[in-house]
Design a protein around this motif. Structure first.
Motif, PDB file in Angstrom:
ATOM      1  N   MET A 148       0.851  -1.353  -0.070  1.00 27.59           N
ATOM      2  CA  MET A 148       0.086   0.009   0.034  1.00 27.59           C
ATOM      3  C   MET A 148       0.866   1.362  -0.099  1.00 27.59           C
ATOM      4  N   CYS A 309      -9.106   1.474  10.020  1.00 26.52           N
ATOM      5  CA  CYS A 309      -7.803   1.009   9.354  1.00 26.52           C
ATOM      6  C   CYS A 309      -7.450   2.390   8.705  1.00 26.52           C
ATOM      7  N   ILE A 310      -6.114   2.919   9.035  1.00 25.22           N
ATOM      8  CA  ILE A 310      -5.667   4.158   8.491  1.00 25.22           C
ATOM      9  C   ILE A 310      -4.698   4.040   7.397  1.00 25.22           C
ATOM     10  N   ARG A 311      -4.414   2.578   6.726  1.00 28.50           N
ATOM     11  CA  ARG A 311      -3.852   2.437   5.633  1.00 28.50           C
ATOM     12  C   ARG A 311      -2.451   2.751   5.998  1.00 28.50           C
ATOM     13  N   CYS A 312      -1.569   2.173   6.926  1.00 33.22           N
ATOM     14  CA  CYS A 312      -0.343   2.723   7.161  1.00 33.22           C
ATOM     15  C   CYS A 312       0.679   1.628   6.735  1.00 33.22           C
ATOM     16  N   GLY A 313       0.032   0.220   6.572  1.00 36.87           N
ATOM     17  CA  GLY A 313       0.874  -0.782   6.116  1.00 36.87           C
ATOM     18  C   GLY A 313       1.757  -1.392   6.911  1.00 36.87           C
ATOM     19  N   ALA A 314       1.606  -1.117   8.328  1.00 40.41           N
ATOM     20  CA  ALA A 314       2.431  -1.742   9.170  1.00 40.41           C
ATOM     21  C   ALA A 314       2.230  -3.214   9.312  1.00 40.41           C
ATOM     22  N   CYS A 315       0.879  -3.617   9.401  1.00 46.90           N
ATOM     23  CA  CYS A 315       0.590  -5.120   9.487  1.00 46.90           C
ATOM     24  C   CYS A 315       1.392  -5.659   8.255  1.00 46.90           C
ATOM     25  N   ILE A 338      -4.150  -6.847   6.527  1.00 47.70           N
ATOM     26  CA  ILE A 338      -5.487  -5.944   6.534  1.00 47.70           C
ATOM     27  C   ILE A 338      -6.282  -6.595   5.483  1.00 47.70           C
ATOM     28  N   CYS A 369      -0.531  -2.607  14.888  1.00 46.12           N
ATOM     29  CA  CYS A 369      -1.450  -1.850  14.190  1.00 46.12           C
ATOM     30  C   CYS A 369      -1.729  -0.334  15.184  1.00 46.12           C
ATOM     31  N   PRO A 370      -1.417   0.712  14.467  1.00 47.12           N
ATOM     32  CA  PRO A 370      -1.655   1.996  15.469  1.00 47.12           C
ATOM     33  C   PRO A 370      -3.078   2.348  15.899  1.00 47.12           C
ATOM     34  N   VAL A 371      -4.102   1.653  15.397  1.00 48.75           N
ATOM     35  CA  VAL A 371      -5.210   1.736  15.716  1.00 48.75           C
ATOM     36  C   VAL A 371      -6.074   0.408  16.295  1.00 48.75           C
ATOM     37  N   ILE A 373      -6.339  -2.552  15.609  1.00 45.94           N
ATOM     38  CA  ILE A 373      -7.384  -3.456  15.021  1.00 45.94           C
ATOM     39  C   ILE A 373      -7.227  -4.807  15.333  1.00 45.94           C
ATOM     40  N   ILE A 375      -6.863  -7.927  14.165  1.00 48.00           N
ATOM     41  CA  ILE A 375      -6.978  -8.601  12.836  1.00 48.00           C
ATOM     42  C   ILE A 375      -7.080 -10.083  13.195  1.00 48.00           C
TER      43      ILE A 375
HETATM   44  S1  SF4 Z   1      -1.605  -1.960  10.834  1.00 42.17           S
HETATM   45 FE1  SF4 Z   1      -3.637  -1.527  11.320  1.00 42.17          FE
HETATM   46  S2  SF4 Z   1      -3.957   0.590  10.420  1.00 42.17           S
HETATM   47 FE2  SF4 Z   1      -2.179  -0.037   9.586  1.00 42.17          FE
HETATM   48  S3  SF4 Z   1      -2.702  -0.953   7.358  1.00 42.17           S
HETATM   49 FE3  SF4 Z   1      -2.659  -2.701   8.791  1.00 42.17          FE
HETATM   50  S4  SF4 Z   1      -4.870  -2.572   9.746  1.00 42.17           S
HETATM   51 FE4  SF4 Z   1      -4.282  -0.696   8.663  1.00 42.17          FE
END
Ligand code: SF4
Lengths: 472, 215
Positions: A148, A309-315, A338, A369-371, A373, A375
């Motif tokens: 992403m 999700c804020i689409r950070c890509g960390a996961c 995600i 995940c910064p928020v 989630i 998963i």
């Molecule tokens: S780490 Fe969390 S916020 Fe970031 S892309 Fe994955 S699910 Fe989304």
């Protein structure tokens, strides 16, 4: 068992160059992220705050969307709603036709990937050009993004050098990264200056003020939203936050989680088209709000967390599966953990249900995940939805249910609550353990590459009895 | 599309929402650094993002600007003739490159802006110490493309307008009580990309150089 996904995963595992490229980039991203959160206590408090901001916004989603719409319209931004990707594509096409435009320049937008916008516009005679460096590489190679945040992370500089040389023969062959970036700059500059319409994604939409926030490093997002006379922004309906004060905490945790930066080079906050007497900026700004299954996901209190999700890509950077198979193996718009929970919910468990098995449930994704989630919990829930008997809100629920499997589990469950039967069956299994070894060696792909665990010659119950240890 | 709007909203509204998570908005920005430390941090952060920083005073900034223009062999520089900064530059333009003004809508001179302008000088609306960030509120005098299209962006910032954090800046400047400009920008360095092998390279689509004069 050979299925679409298993075949695809096996193919991906054989692509050593892609695997090396992917692994080397995700390792760097992980290192950068780790360095950006040096203080564990601070990370915990930032994360708690961001999680609360997203949860609050999601809980008020319909009201915030209405407020956002009112404020955007008051500011002069035109708002369009699209229930499906077809409607969203059609809206873009209508805007293009209204302005008699045959060319569109694009900043990075995962929602436009979800819409399949480029292919759609191409069939209607409109040319699309990606302007984010990674997206441009992908477009020149006629591929799809594999990440992403870093869409071309599966390619190394040599591959990109060959690609640029074949696409722009006038530019001398170079493997120098900065020379490659300068080549892209020269190529795109003229297009920024002349494109009739620019399109971008959105990171946050602020309901309180009617503002669209775009986060980027290259300046191409600013170009696409500033230089052409018309700007179209596309966003999923879930990207709304309640107020301006919610932006700094989310922004800080987003950029740190994504690339380890305290902030991106540009944060672009758009609240209206060009105002009277202003000398630049688009004269028309459109926002397309895409649903495409999101409001259905919203109806389930547990699955709803997916929308935070804020689409950070960390996961994906921390996922042992993603690291090995890379983004393309998922065959989805959004790969990684995600994607594993989002795509089956959007597109149906009948075609994407097997994806939920692409997880070891190690929990790394949730941890970074910064928020926050959950998963793994949602993966488990979707695995169950995939094989459940009754239907539910997720399309394709129950499509993975197999009669024999269900019967075996039923017997197993019955067995477990009937101690007499349980003891008899385990002691029979132990006495026939040589046969069991042979069966185990055959039936599982796990044992194809690993030693078969041997059954002991007495059961646990028998051994405990011999040791005179009681149930307690 | 009104149908889509109603369908989506009514679907969302039928969902059951249990007690929402409490959200305390005032917890995060508790730092309060001295003005010296803020300036110091602002400088280090911007420098680590590859920006050039110059210290100047109310009297010396014009000389600093001249020095920058000469060191970079700039042939021209775009500025606003109507801001107080712009007026001061025009009065002391002898050692400066040719001055250009953004006095026409961009449509009338887009090609020149993209190809012929080497640098732009803008003021700033404030700064953020903890991330090393310039805040710009482009307006009729200093349009938004000034900080985007020319290869060199020279910005002047008053040290007194540097805030601890973004959260503090938007509160102190009362953003939510004001009519926001069409475009607010936070700028934290020259344009860059790490899309190839996660290796940083500068000057991709925006300015290749960001020069900040602190007064
Ligand atoms: S780490 Fe969390 S916020 Fe970031 S892309 Fe994955 S699910 Fe989304």
């Amino acid at each position: 068992m050979t299925t679409k996904f298993r075949t695809q995963f096996a193919k991906a595992l054989a692509q050593h160059e892609v695997r090396n490229n992917t692994e080397s980039v995700v390792n760097k991203l992980r290192k950068h992220r780790l360095a950006a959160f040096p203080d564990q206590a601070e990370w915990i408090s930032m994360r708690r705050h961001s999680t609360a901001i997203r949860a609050n916004a999601t809980s008020k989603l319909p009201q915030l969307l209405e407020q956002l719409e009112t404020n955007l319209q008051r500011n002069g931004i035109q708002v369009h709603w699209a229930d499906t990707t077809e409607q969203a594509n059609q809206t873009v096409l209508n805007i293009m036709r209204f302005h008699d435009a045959r060319f569109i320049i694009k900043g990075k937008s995962m929602v436009s990937e979800e819409m399949g916008l480029n292919d759609f516009l191409n069939t209607h005679g409109i040319e699309c050009l990606e302007s984010d460096l990674g997206e441009l590489i992908i477009q020149l190679a006629a591929e799809k993004p594999s990440h992403m945040i870093v869409p071309a992370l599966h390619k190394n500089r040599k591959q990109i050098a060959r690609l640029f040389h074949s696409q722009f023969p006038s530019i001398p062959y170079t493997e120098d990264i900065s020379a490659l970036a300068q080549a892209a700059r020269r190529f795109l500059r003229h297009h920024f200056a002349t494109a009739p319409v620019g399109l971008t994604g959105v990171n946050f939409m602020i309901a309180e003020t009617g503002t669209l926030c775009l986060v980027e490093n290259e300046g191409n997002g600013r170009m696409c939203s500033t230089a052409p006379p018309v700007h179209i922004a596309v966003s999923g309906i879930e990207k709304v936050v309640e107020c301006l004060d919610d932006v700094p905490p989310l922004l800080g945790i987003l950029t740190r989680s994504a690339t380890g930066q305290p902030i991106t080079t540009y944060v672009n906050m758009i609240s209206s088209p060009r105002k009277p007497n202003e000398k630049d900026g688009p004269t028309a700004v459109h926002l397309i709000l895409l649903d495409n299954g999101r409001s259905r996901i919203y109806s389930d209190p547990e699955l709803r967390d997916t929308l935070n999700c804020i689409r950070c890509g960390a996961c994906m950077n921390h996922c042992p599966i993603y690291k090995h198979i890379g983004g393309h193996a998922y065959q989805t718009v959004i790969p990684g953990p995600i994607g594993t929970i989002l795509e089956p919910q959007k597109n149906g468990l009948d075609s994407y249900g097997e994806l939920t098995q692409a997880s070891t449930l190690c929990g790394a994704c949730q941890e970074v995940c910064p928020v926050s989630i959950p998963i793994p919990k949602i993966i488990n829930r979707l695995r169950w939805e995939h094989i459940r008997k009754s239907s539910c809100s997720t399309p394709g629920a129950g499509s993975g249910r197999r009669k024999t499997e269900a019967i075996i589990w039923k017997i197993w469950a019955w067995n477990c609550i009937h101690p007499g039967a349980y003891n008899r069956i385990t002691s029979v299994a132990t006495s026939m353990r040589r046969l069991a070894d042979r069966i185990l060696a055959k039936i599982s792909p796990w044992t194809a590459a690993r030693a078969v665990p041997r059954l002991p010659d007495t059961t646990l119950h028998e051994r405990l009895k011999a040791l005179k240890i009681d149930n307690e | 599309m009104n149908d889509a709007r109603n369908t989506i909203l009514s679907r969302l509204k039928t969902a059951s929402i249990d007690q929402t998570m409490p959200l305390a908005r005032n917890i995060s920005n508790s730092v309060n650094w001295s003005s010296n430390y803020k300036v110091q941090l602002f400088r280090t952060q911007l420098q680590s993002a590859q920006a050039e920083i110059y210290d100047a005073t109310d009297h010396s900034w014009l000389m600093t600007l001249q020095h920058i223009c000469q060191a970079k062999y700039l042939k021209n520089i775009l500025l606003s003739p109507t801001t107080s900064w712009g007026e001061a530059i025009i009065e002391n333009s002898t050692n400066l490159p040719s001055l250009k003004y953004y006095d026409d809508p961009v449509e009338n001179w887009k090609q020149t802006l993209f190809e012929g302008i080497e640098a732009a000088f803008t003021s700033t609306y404030g700064g953020i110490a903890d991330t090393g960030t310039l805040i710009l509120w482009p307006d009729t005098q200093e349009p938004r493309m000034m900080s985007l299209v020319p290869p060199v962006h020279i910005a002047v910032i008053e040290k007194s307008k540097i805030y601890n954090s973004f959260a503090e800046a938007l509160k102190a400047q009362h953003w939510n009580e004001t009519e926001l400009p069409a475009n607010i920008l936070l700028i934290s360095g020259p344009s860059k990309s790490a899309d190839i092998e996660q290796t940083l390279t500068y000057g991709v689509h925006g300015p290749k150089e960001l020069v900040v004069i602190m007064v």
